[in-house]
Design a protein around this motif. Structure first.
Motif, short mmCIF file in Angstrom:
data_model
loop_
_atom_site.label_atom_id
_atom_site.label_comp_id
_atom_site.label_asym_id
_atom_site.label_seq_id
_atom_site.Cartn_x
_atom_site.Cartn_y
_atom_site.Cartn_z
N SER A 65 0.82 -1.23 0.00
CA SER A 65 0.00 0.00 0.00
C SER A 65 0.85 1.27 0.00
O SER A 65 0.44 2.31 0.53
CB SER A 65 -0.96 0.01 1.20
OG SER A 65 -1.82 -1.10 1.17
N ARG A 77 -4.55 2.95 7.25
CA ARG A 77 -4.96 1.95 6.25
C ARG A 77 -5.35 0.64 6.92
O ARG A 77 -4.51 -0.01 7.56
CB ARG A 77 -3.82 1.72 5.26
CG ARG A 77 -3.49 2.95 4.44
CD ARG A 77 -2.34 2.71 3.48
NE ARG A 77 -2.01 3.93 2.77
CZ ARG A 77 -2.21 4.11 1.46
NH1 ARG A 77 -2.75 3.16 0.74
NH2 ARG A 77 -1.88 5.24 0.89
N GLU A 137 -5.83 -2.37 5.92
CA GLU A 137 -5.09 -3.60 5.57
C GLU A 137 -3.71 -3.63 6.22
O GLU A 137 -3.22 -4.69 6.63
CB GLU A 137 -4.98 -3.74 4.03
CG GLU A 137 -4.08 -2.74 3.32
CD GLU A 137 -4.68 -1.37 3.06
OE1 GLU A 137 -4.07 -0.59 2.30
OE2 GLU A 137 -5.78 -1.07 3.60
#
Length: 217
Positions: A56, A108, A110
């Motif tokens: 990411s 984030r 994830e």
């Protein structure tokens, strides 16, 4: 690859030369297994003097940066600590080994989920992983004895500073590339702060920091 030799070399060749000499911090680097927090594809680079991609667009900071921040913060067993930018969870694990409790905030979901799994696998029980924007801190769980920002900020907001207890310390890297300064900001009284410049460096901006800074009102 000899993992223990690589860990020893990281400490002796990267971290000590950066004047990280606190024996408690150096001992921690042997105990908290950095390779267990690196993605499998980069496990063999866990001890390299570099940032490691964790997905990411996020990275683990270089080992010497994290070690230097740990040393400057001087975490005590009674400390309640806030980390902004959880990343892999490695810095939270280092902090947790010295502190009473660590709150770490990751924007984030994830990345936060992966960090939580890393921490659980490492047996770290005194860390709370929160999902959200921590650029201005995480006031609902404050105040804190120590705050560390794992990423750079253009400037430090007053909202973040207000979450330090008197005697509390904030380790942060501020500015914009190519010139950034690592700073230790100590709350010496109600609304009174003392700033010490530690070293110059360049690290990626905290997730969301660029966007926030570009808004005009």
């Amino acid at each position: 690859m000899n993992i223990e030799q690589a860990r020893f070399n990281m400490i002796e060749q990267q971290i000590r030369p950066w004047d990280v000499l606190d024996p408690q911090v150096l001992d921690l680097l042997f105990v908290v297994k950095r390779e267990d927090f690196a993605p499998a594809a980069y496990r063999n680079l866990a001890f390299a003097d570099m940032e490691i991609p964790i997905g990411s667009g996020q990275v683990m900071l270089a080992p010497k940066i994290e070690a230097k921040m740990m040393q400057e913060l001087g975490i005590k067993k009674t400390d309640k600590v806030l980390e902004i930018g959880t990343g892999s969870g490695y810095m939270a694990a280092l902090l947790a080994a010295r502190a009473e409790h660590v709150v770490t905030v990751e924007s984030r979901p994830e990345i936060a989920a992966a960090a939580k799994a890393n921490l659980e696998r490492a047996g770290v029980a005194n860390v709370t992983v929160e999902v959200g924007n921590g650029i201005d801190g995480w006031a609902q769980r404050g105040p804190y004895d120590a705050i560390v920002v794992s990423g750079s900020l253009p400037t430090v907001s007053s909202a973040l500073l207000k979450q330090l207890r008197v005697g509390g310390r904030l380790a942060v890297i501020t500015g914009e590339a190519p010139v950034m300064e690592a700073q230790l900001i100590t709350c010496t009284g109600d609304g009174v702060y003392n700033t010490v410049n530690l070293f110059e460096t360049v690290v990626p901006a905290l997730d969301g920091a660029d966007a926030k800074d570009s808004f005009s009102f």
